[in-house]
Scaffold this active site. Structure first.
Site, PDB file in Angstrom:
ATOM      1  N   SER A  15      70.691  16.530   8.219  1.00  0.00           N
ATOM      2  CA  SER A  15      69.501  16.972   8.951  1.00  0.00           C
ATOM      3  C   SER A  15      69.078  18.332   8.381  1.00  0.00           C
ATOM      4  CB  SER A  15      69.805  17.068  10.442  1.00  0.00           C
ATOM      5  OG  SER A  15      70.894  17.932  10.640  1.00  0.00           O
ATOM      6  N   GLY A  20      59.521  18.471   7.925  1.00  0.00           N
ATOM      7  CA  GLY A  20      58.267  19.012   8.464  1.00  0.00           C
ATOM      8  C   GLY A  20      57.508  19.806   7.417  1.00  0.00           C
ATOM      9  N   ILE A  21      58.228  20.593   6.633  1.00  0.00           N
ATOM     10  CA  ILE A  21      57.566  21.429   5.616  1.00  0.00           C
ATOM     11  C   ILE A  21      57.061  20.555   4.465  1.00  0.00           C
ATOM     12  CG2 ILE A  21      57.921  23.303   3.936  1.00  0.00           C
ATOM     13  CD1 ILE A  21      57.861  24.221   6.869  1.00  0.00           C
ATOM     14  N   CYS A 384      53.645  36.677  27.433  1.00  0.00           N
ATOM     15  CA  CYS A 384      54.061  35.880  28.587  1.00  0.00           C
ATOM     16  C   CYS A 384      55.100  36.647  29.422  1.00  0.00           C
ATOM     17  CB  CYS A 384      54.547  34.503  28.125  1.00  0.00           C
ATOM     18  SG  CYS A 384      54.328  33.265  29.406  1.00  0.00           S
ATOM     19  N   HIS A 510      50.000  32.621  24.976  1.00  0.00           N
ATOM     20  CA  HIS A 510      50.792  32.657  23.737  1.00  0.00           C
ATOM     21  C   HIS A 510      49.878  32.665  22.514  1.00  0.00           C
ATOM     22  CE1 HIS A 510      54.773  31.713  25.551  1.00  0.00           C
ATOM     23  NE2 HIS A 510      53.995  31.233  26.508  1.00  0.00           N
ATOM     24  N   GLU A 512      50.619  33.345  19.605  1.00  0.00           N
ATOM     25  CA  GLU A 512      51.363  32.898  18.403  1.00  0.00           C
ATOM     26  C   GLU A 512      51.130  31.436  18.065  1.00  0.00           C
ATOM     27  OE1 GLU A 512      52.673  33.612  21.353  1.00  0.00           O
ATOM     28  OE2 GLU A 512      54.495  32.462  21.794  1.00  0.00           O
TER      29      GLU A 512
HETATM   30  N1  GLN Z   1      59.167  32.744  33.055  1.00  0.00           N
HETATM   31  C1  GLN Z   1      57.816  33.176  33.077  1.00  0.00           C
HETATM   32  C2  GLN Z   1      56.912  32.234  33.829  1.00  0.00           C
HETATM   33  O1  GLN Z   1      57.230  31.093  34.033  1.00  0.00           O
HETATM   34  C3  GLN Z   1      57.292  33.397  31.664  1.00  0.00           C
HETATM   35  C4  GLN Z   1      57.178  32.149  30.869  1.00  0.00           C
HETATM   36  C5  GLN Z   1      57.067  32.375  29.386  1.00  0.00           C
HETATM   37  O2  GLN Z   1      57.368  33.472  28.886  1.00  0.00           O
HETATM   38  N2  GLN Z   1      56.678  31.372  28.648  1.00  0.00           N
HETATM   39  O3  GLN Z   1      55.832  32.613  34.214  1.00  0.00           O
END
Ligand code: GLN
Length: 541
Positions: A15, A20-21, A384, A510, A512
């Site tokens: 594996s 993927g790459i 987050c 997010h 990213e």
């Molecule tokens: N634990 C936090 C929430 O549920 C942050 C979640 C995260 O960082 N993806 O809101």
């Protein structure tokens, strides 16, 4: 009528060979020739999606615009192709069985005995072809997770065998990715494991059209001849995939080896133009010739496994290249910050990034890191959970609410500055129930974020249950923490910034997940830019 062609990518020997790459690199080359391509990943495990998997088990959970919690390979697909993926791009055995069992309960099989062949395999075949039928793609690349020989991947290999027949070999081909191990004692690359792996694949009725061989050293003619002879593959379809300096070198290496050419000829598709990799290569040149080097602290609780933060790391690479700077990630375990001297650890950092996460472990360390970055005016990005920690830190240290917390960590806090979302209060199941996918957010004019995005409204992807508690908004704003991004429908605070600080931003979403090689994320570009400025000022001192 639009005829979609299919490419299946299987893996042999071990594996983690990087299917993927390879899939993403091939897709990039085909895209560069003007074909519309998408990539799908079939995962043989029984979880319905990877959302319930611990990041230590499977790395980051990648989220799509339509709110699917998916395998991290989808992140590579988006970063390479610069086109969004969706729920249909990641299917697990759990999802296949769930859907077959649901159909059985509805009586859709009309009294038939429900079996792996044909019912499970039909479901797999349907899932493979959905993207071709609905997406209008010229080519769909389907990566079969796992390694040939695994019990779990048998139904997938059987489905591929059937599809090759159904579609015809000029419309569907198999690329098998294997490893040629190097034996230092005899100074040789060995082909035997590859021979065995191909034999195993052929026992399932599938013969590969192309062999891609991972190797530490160049493979000579002798090895190519041997592999062609024993593995039933034409010599020109033996592709060397030598260890690369970075994953971003792989498309270029595959172009040199002619992977795109072989694939197109096997699929009876025209190969009229050379793949246009000019923009890609511009990125590579910038990435490999940085003018400066900066240190970014990445603070999280899964730092032992770097894959747990895959998209964040890749985003800093894209944004680094855009700023002509090499970004050195310093991995910092949040628990270490709880016990050790924070200044000693963070002192030579030019930017601090507090990562997403769940649960109590290490959060006091994250809060200390936020405080250090805020007080020492080091550029800070909280993502987050990282944003939530920034709100808690500000409430504790600037508003004096010493037990301020998130109710995720302390249900009895007298200052629940982060609280469970209303929509989550009735939710008991863990799988697929968070606030997921893309949501709109309006930005405050002249804020750091509106300048970074150069927009007044954005859409970003989410994965959380807890939120900024608006009962504290007025007090926090008065004390200097401003909400600069708000969801227009729910009023949910998506972004906070701190006044009198060069660059302090916390985001509930997010960013990213949306950074790609050709379109680095504006927030990461601005964060790295601010960190570079911090570095330059520090260096002048
Ligand atoms: N634990 C936090 C929430 O549920 C942050 C979640 C995260 O960082 N993806 O809101």
């Amino acid at each position: 009528m639009h005829h979609t062609k299919y490419i299946f990518v299987t893996g042999g020997v071990t594996s983690s060979l990087g299917k993927g790459i390879i899939a993403a690199s091939l897709a990039k080359l085909l895209q560069g020739k003007g074909y519309s391509v998408t990539i799908q990943k079939l995962d043989p495990y029984l979880n319905v999606d990877p959302g319930t998997l611990n990041p230590y088990e499977h790395g980051e959970c990648y989220v799509t615009d339509d709110g699917a919690e998916t395998d991290l390979d989808l992140g590579h697909y988006e970063r390479f192709l610069d086109t969004p993926t969706s729920q249909a791009n990641n299917v697990t055995t759990g999802r296949i069985y769930q859907s077959v069992i649901n159909k059985e309960r509805k009586g859709e099989y009309l009294g038939k005995t429900v079996q792996i062949i044909p019912h499970i395999t039909d479901e797999i075949k349907e899932r493979i072809q959905i993207l071709g039928k609905t997406g209008n793609y010229d080519i769909v690349i389907t990566e079969i997770g796992g390694t040939i020989g695994d019990i779990e991947s048998l139904p997938y290999v059987e489905a591929v065998r059937q599809l090759l027949w159904d579609l015809g070999r000029e419309n569907a081909i198999v690329i098998h990715l294997t490893l040629l191990p190097y034996l230092p004692t005899s100074g040789e690359l060995k082909t035997k494991p590859t021979q065995h792996s191909v034999k195993m694949l052929m026992q399932s009725g599938v013969s590969p059209d192309v062999l891609v061989c991972r190797t530490q050293y160049n493979i000579g003619d002798e090895i190519r001849n041997k592999l062609a002879l024993f593995c039933n593959v034409e010599k020109q379809a033996i592709i060397e995939s030598i260890d690369a300096e970075t994953i971003y070198d792989v498309p270029g290496l595959m172009l040199e080896e002619g992977l795109d050419k072989v694939v197109l000829s096997k699929l009876h598709l025209p190969n009229n133009v050379v793949s246009d990799l000019s923009k890609w290569n511009e990125f590579l040149t910038k990435f490999k010739n940085p003018k400066h080097e900066i240190n970014i602290a990445l603070i999280g609780k899964y730092v032992e496994l770097h894959d747990a933060y895959k998209s964040i790391v890749e985003s800093t690479i894209h944004a680094g290249a855009a700023n002509d700077v090499k970004v050195n990630i310093k991995w910092i375990h949040s628990e270490d910050l709880e016990v050790d001297q924070v200044p000693d650890i963070l002192n030579d950092m030019h930017g601090v990034l507090v990562a997403p996460g769940f649960g109590n472990r290490g959060i006091e360390g994250k809060i200390k890191a936020v405080q250090y970055a805020r007080e020492n005016k080091i550029p800070f990005l909280g993502i987050c959970l990282g944003m939530q920690m920034a709100v808690i830190e500000y409430s504790r240290n600037m508003l004096g609410f010493i037990d301020a917390n998130s109710t995720e960590m302390d249900a009895n806090t007298s200052h629940p500055v982060i609280d469970l979302m209303k929509s989550q209060k009735e939710v008991t199941d863990k799988g697929g129930t968070m606030r997921l996918g893309a949501w709109k957010c309006n930005l405050t004019p002249n804020s750091i974020v509106s300048k970074a995005y150069k927009k007044d409204s954005i859409e970003e992807r989410h994965r959380h249950r807890y939120e900024f508690n608006n009962d504290y908004l007025a007090q926090l704003e008065k004390a200097g923490m401003k909400a600069t991004g708000i969801n227009p429908e729910t009023n949910l605070v998506e972004i906070v910034e701190v006044e009198n600080h060069p660059w302090f931003v916390g985001v509930q979403y997010h960013p990213e997940y949306k950074s790609t090689v050709l379109n680095p994320h504006p927030l990461f570009i601005d964060f790295i830019k601010a960190s570079l400025e911090h570095y330059l000022v520090e260096n002048e001192k």
